[in-house]
Scaffold this active site. Structure first.
Site, PDB file in Angstrom:
ATOM      1  N   GLU A  16      28.815  40.900  59.807  1.00 62.93           N
ATOM      2  CA  GLU A  16      30.156  40.182  59.535  1.00 62.93           C
ATOM      3  C   GLU A  16      30.720  39.709  60.939  1.00 62.93           C
ATOM      4  OE1 GLU A  16      33.041  42.272  56.867  1.00 62.93           O
ATOM      5  OE2 GLU A  16      34.284  42.045  58.262  1.00 62.93           O
ATOM      6  N   THR A  47      35.124  36.447  58.124  1.00 61.04           N
ATOM      7  CA  THR A  47      36.341  36.856  57.779  1.00 61.04           C
ATOM      8  C   THR A  47      37.368  35.902  57.520  1.00 61.04           C
ATOM      9  OG1 THR A  47      37.278  37.647  59.899  1.00 61.04           O
ATOM     10  CG2 THR A  47      36.042  39.331  58.632  1.00 61.04           C
ATOM     11  N   TYR A  48      38.561  36.066  56.880  1.00 63.91           N
ATOM     12  CA  TYR A  48      39.553  35.090  56.815  1.00 63.91           C
ATOM     13  C   TYR A  48      40.936  35.993  57.254  1.00 63.91           C
ATOM     14  CZ  TYR A  48      42.135  31.546  54.003  1.00 63.91           C
ATOM     15  OH  TYR A  48      42.738  30.494  53.599  1.00 63.91           O
ATOM     16  N   ALA A  50      43.498  38.236  58.277  1.00 62.21           N
ATOM     17  CA  ALA A  50      44.406  38.835  57.614  1.00 62.21           C
ATOM     18  C   ALA A  50      45.736  39.038  57.498  1.00 62.21           C
ATOM     19  CB  ALA A  50      43.951  40.430  58.007  1.00 62.21           C
ATOM     20  N   HIS A  77      34.868  34.809  53.377  1.00 60.66           N
ATOM     21  CA  HIS A  77      36.021  35.716  52.827  1.00 60.66           C
ATOM     22  C   HIS A  77      37.242  35.011  52.167  1.00 60.66           C
ATOM     23  CE1 HIS A  77      34.459  39.651  55.163  1.00 60.66           C
ATOM     24  NE2 HIS A  77      33.692  38.721  54.961  1.00 60.66           N
ATOM     25  N   GLY A 108      43.447  40.888  49.854  1.00 62.57           N
ATOM     26  CA  GLY A 108      44.128  41.103  50.948  1.00 62.57           C
ATOM     27  C   GLY A 108      45.089  41.959  51.059  1.00 62.57           C
ATOM     28  N   TYR A 143      35.343  50.881  48.260  1.00 57.68           N
ATOM     29  CA  TYR A 143      36.043  51.779  49.374  1.00 57.68           C
ATOM     30  C   TYR A 143      35.447  53.166  48.968  1.00 57.68           C
ATOM     31  CZ  TYR A 143      38.851  47.740  49.902  1.00 57.68           C
ATOM     32  OH  TYR A 143      39.294  46.439  50.217  1.00 57.68           O
ATOM     33  N   HIS A 147      40.630  53.328  48.024  1.00 50.91           N
ATOM     34  CA  HIS A 147      41.414  52.215  48.751  1.00 50.91           C
ATOM     35  C   HIS A 147      42.863  52.927  48.917  1.00 50.91           C
ATOM     36  CE1 HIS A 147      44.274  48.706  48.917  1.00 50.91           C
ATOM     37  NE2 HIS A 147      43.359  48.519  49.357  1.00 50.91           N
ATOM     38  N   LYS A 163      36.612  44.662  38.558  1.00 52.97           N
ATOM     39  CA  LYS A 163      36.136  43.377  39.424  1.00 52.97           C
ATOM     40  C   LYS A 163      34.587  43.102  39.273  1.00 52.97           C
ATOM     41  CE  LYS A 163      36.444  44.698  43.754  1.00 52.97           C
ATOM     42  NZ  LYS A 163      37.563  44.768  45.180  1.00 52.97           N
TER      43      LYS A 163
HETATM   44  P1  FAD Z   1      41.461  44.894  44.966  1.00 53.09           P
HETATM   45  O1  FAD Z   1      40.004  44.891  44.506  1.00 53.09           O
HETATM   46  O2  FAD Z   1      42.588  43.891  44.240  1.00 53.09           O
HETATM   47  O3  FAD Z   1      42.115  46.547  45.033  1.00 53.09           O
HETATM   48  C1  FAD Z   1      43.433  46.665  45.681  1.00 53.09           C
HETATM   49  C2  FAD Z   1      43.952  47.756  45.011  1.00 53.09           C
HETATM   50  O4  FAD Z   1      44.588  47.796  43.714  1.00 53.09           O
HETATM   51  C3  FAD Z   1      43.365  49.168  45.140  1.00 53.09           C
HETATM   52  O5  FAD Z   1      43.930  50.124  45.273  1.00 53.09           O
HETATM   53  C4  FAD Z   1      42.601  49.091  43.642  1.00 53.09           C
HETATM   54  O6  FAD Z   1      42.455  50.495  42.995  1.00 53.09           O
HETATM   55  C5  FAD Z   1      43.929  48.455  43.041  1.00 53.09           C
HETATM   56  N1  FAD Z   1      43.690  47.679  41.539  1.00 53.09           N
HETATM   57  C6  FAD Z   1      42.781  46.968  41.484  1.00 53.09           C
HETATM   58  N2  FAD Z   1      42.878  46.188  40.150  1.00 53.09           N
HETATM   59  C7  FAD Z   1      43.700  46.828  39.612  1.00 53.09           C
HETATM   60  C8  FAD Z   1      44.007  46.756  38.398  1.00 53.09           C
HETATM   61  N3  FAD Z   1      43.769  46.001  37.403  1.00 53.09           N
HETATM   62  N4  FAD Z   1      45.471  47.540  37.945  1.00 53.09           N
HETATM   63  C9  FAD Z   1      45.973  48.232  38.800  1.00 53.09           C
HETATM   64  N5  FAD Z   1      45.437  48.656  40.075  1.00 53.09           N
HETATM   65  C10 FAD Z   1      44.501  47.780  40.400  1.00 53.09           C
HETATM   66  N6  FAD Z   1      41.322  41.122  54.241  1.00 53.09           N
HETATM   67  C11 FAD Z   1      41.553  40.020  54.750  1.00 53.09           C
HETATM   68  O7  FAD Z   1      42.742  39.659  54.649  1.00 53.09           O
HETATM   69  N7  FAD Z   1      40.672  39.242  55.226  1.00 53.09           N
HETATM   70  C12 FAD Z   1      39.290  39.469  55.152  1.00 53.09           C
HETATM   71  O8  FAD Z   1      38.524  38.772  55.739  1.00 53.09           O
HETATM   72  C13 FAD Z   1      38.844  40.620  54.743  1.00 53.09           C
HETATM   73  N8  FAD Z   1      37.759  41.173  54.802  1.00 53.09           N
HETATM   74  C14 FAD Z   1      37.348  42.545  54.009  1.00 53.09           C
HETATM   75  C15 FAD Z   1      35.933  42.815  54.174  1.00 53.09           C
HETATM   76  C16 FAD Z   1      35.368  43.999  53.474  1.00 53.09           C
HETATM   77  C17 FAD Z   1      34.222  44.345  53.460  1.00 53.09           C
HETATM   78  C18 FAD Z   1      36.434  45.006  53.042  1.00 53.09           C
HETATM   79  C19 FAD Z   1      36.230  46.265  52.324  1.00 53.09           C
HETATM   80  C20 FAD Z   1      37.935  44.622  53.171  1.00 53.09           C
HETATM   81  C21 FAD Z   1      38.497  43.401  53.696  1.00 53.09           C
HETATM   82  N9  FAD Z   1      39.681  42.794  53.853  1.00 53.09           N
HETATM   83  C22 FAD Z   1      39.846  41.726  54.312  1.00 53.09           C
HETATM   84  C23 FAD Z   1      40.653  43.881  53.440  1.00 53.09           C
HETATM   85  C24 FAD Z   1      41.023  43.649  51.931  1.00 53.09           C
HETATM   86  O9  FAD Z   1      41.838  42.599  51.753  1.00 53.09           O
HETATM   87  C25 FAD Z   1      42.305  44.788  51.889  1.00 53.09           C
HETATM   88  O10 FAD Z   1      41.362  46.109  51.841  1.00 53.09           O
HETATM   89  C26 FAD Z   1      43.012  44.873  50.552  1.00 53.09           C
HETATM   90  O11 FAD Z   1      44.148  45.930  50.794  1.00 53.09           O
HETATM   91  C27 FAD Z   1      42.317  45.031  49.137  1.00 53.09           C
HETATM   92  O12 FAD Z   1      41.405  44.081  49.055  1.00 53.09           O
HETATM   93  P2  FAD Z   1      40.520  44.195  47.579  1.00 53.09           P
HETATM   94  O13 FAD Z   1      39.908  43.019  47.514  1.00 53.09           O
HETATM   95  O14 FAD Z   1      39.479  45.316  47.734  1.00 53.09           O
HETATM   96  O15 FAD Z   1      41.678  44.357  46.256  1.00 53.09           O
END
Ligand code: FAD
Length: 287
Positions: A16, A47-48, A50, A77, A108, A143, A147, A163
């Site tokens: 990455e 990445t994109y 944050a 991303h 995000g 996570y 998370h 997801k």
């Molecule tokens: P989600 O999968 O939507 O989860 C977020 C939270 O919502 C979790 O607590 C989950 O349990 C909860 N949730 C999900 N679905 C539901 C539902 N239906 N009902 C209720 N709760 C729900 N961020 C950036 O801005 N740019 C990047 O390039 C970037 N790269 C990353 C790369 C990796 C490998 C990782 C692990 C993270 C990265 N992130 C990045 C950070 C990420 O955007 C954050 O961790 C963000 O807070 C959560 O993103 P997610 O896609 O996991 O969210």
């Protein structure tokens, strides 16, 4: 090539990188990529920005160059909470026109200074949306220690299942320093019916401050062995870097021996560290 197909050949090894800061010339990332390409990762993700500060142009441009100039498969991303559906549609079109087939679909992080646009609440909604917009291969984040927004690990895994059901074909994990969290998470994911490949995210410590910032953001636990190492070498950057590389190698050897689907190395744009780790684990991963 679609990343999902890479898992059929064995353990996937990916890197990455992040686009340089706005104030720095974009060329510096290409100097890094010149070195990373020789390490022959299966794919490189970009990445994109944050916290709502993002702009798709650098991610798209760098991902495109990874494919065209270096012949390595890229993944872009894409965090969604600060975009409308129309904006995401335009970004996807741009990705498609630049030959990008693999997307890491993300929610995000929520930036208190930038109110979310409300058209996407969770990454699963983005995955579902992307599916309607083209033939992309879509990955999701996961996570091993849960998370930070969802203290209930069971609920977090059930949300992750949504997801995957929406179309994420593989997962990339948040960094962790204790492999037991990863093994326990993979077990929970399997029990929940998540059967897609899960790559383990490994971040080598190269700098005490940056790792402390990361850990405070993502809530990863610091095992005593790791904390001692940081404490002992905090004033000796070279020794800390070498200890961090050794720690990451140790984590990877254990993960591969236990049959992990893939290793995703958070390179922090440090080609030297990526090289040392790759040279140490190359035969183990490909073995
Ligand atoms: P989600 O999968 O939507 O989860 C977020 C939270 O919502 C979790 O607590 C989950 O349990 C909860 N949730 C999900 N679905 C539901 C539902 N239906 N009902 C209720 N709760 C729900 N961020 C950036 O801005 N740019 C990047 O390039 C970037 N790269 C990353 C790369 C990796 C490998 C990782 C692990 C993270 C990265 N992130 C990045 C950070 C990420 O955007 C954050 O961790 C963000 O807070 C959560 O993103 P997610 O896609 O996991 O969210």
């Amino acid at each position: 090539m679609r990343i999902r197909d890479m898992f059929e050949k064995g353990t996937v090894f990916s890197f990455e990188i992040f686009p340089p800061k706005k104030t720095a010339p974009v060329e510096i990332i290409y100097n890094t990529l010149e070195e990373l390409k020789d390490l022959k990762p299966d794919f490189i993700s970009v990445t994109y920005g944050a916290g709502g500060s993002g702009n798709s142009v650098p991610t798209c441009e760098i991902a495109h160059t990874i494919k065209e100039r270096y012949g390595i498969e890229p993944a872009a991303h894409l965090p969604c909470i600060n975009y409308t559906k129309d904006e995401i549609t335009a970004i996807l079109k741009d990705f498609e026109e630049h030959g990008i087939e693999n997307i890491l679909a993300l929610r995000g992080d929520i930036n208190p200074d930038i109110p979310p646009k409300k058209e996407f609440k969770y990454a699963s909604e983005l995955v579902e949306f992307i599916k309607t917009k083209g033939d992309f291969d879509i990955a999701g984040a996961c996570y091993p220690e849960g998370h930070v927004d969802t203290p209930d690990m069971v609920q977090d895994v059930l949300n992750l299942k949504k997801k995957v059901d929406a179309g994420a074909s593989h997962l990339i994990s948040q960094l962790f320093f204790d492999n037991q969290y990863f093994y326990s998470f993979v077990e929970k994911a399997k029990i929940a019916g998540i059967n897609v490949p899960i790559e383990a995210g490994i971040m080598p410590v190269t700098n005490k401050k940056s790792i402390e910032r990361m850990v405070s953001m993502c809530g990863a636990s610091l095992p005593p062995k790791f904390a001692k190492m940081m404490q002992k070498y905090e004033n000796n950057p070279e020794a800390l870097r070498d200890a961090g590389i050794a720690y990451a190698i140790d984590q990877i050897v254990d993960l591969v021996s236990n049959g992990v689907d893939g290793i995703h190395l958070y390179t922090m744009n440090n080609a030297y560290v990526a090289r040392r780790i790759t040279e140490a684990v190359g035969n183990i991963i490909r073995g």
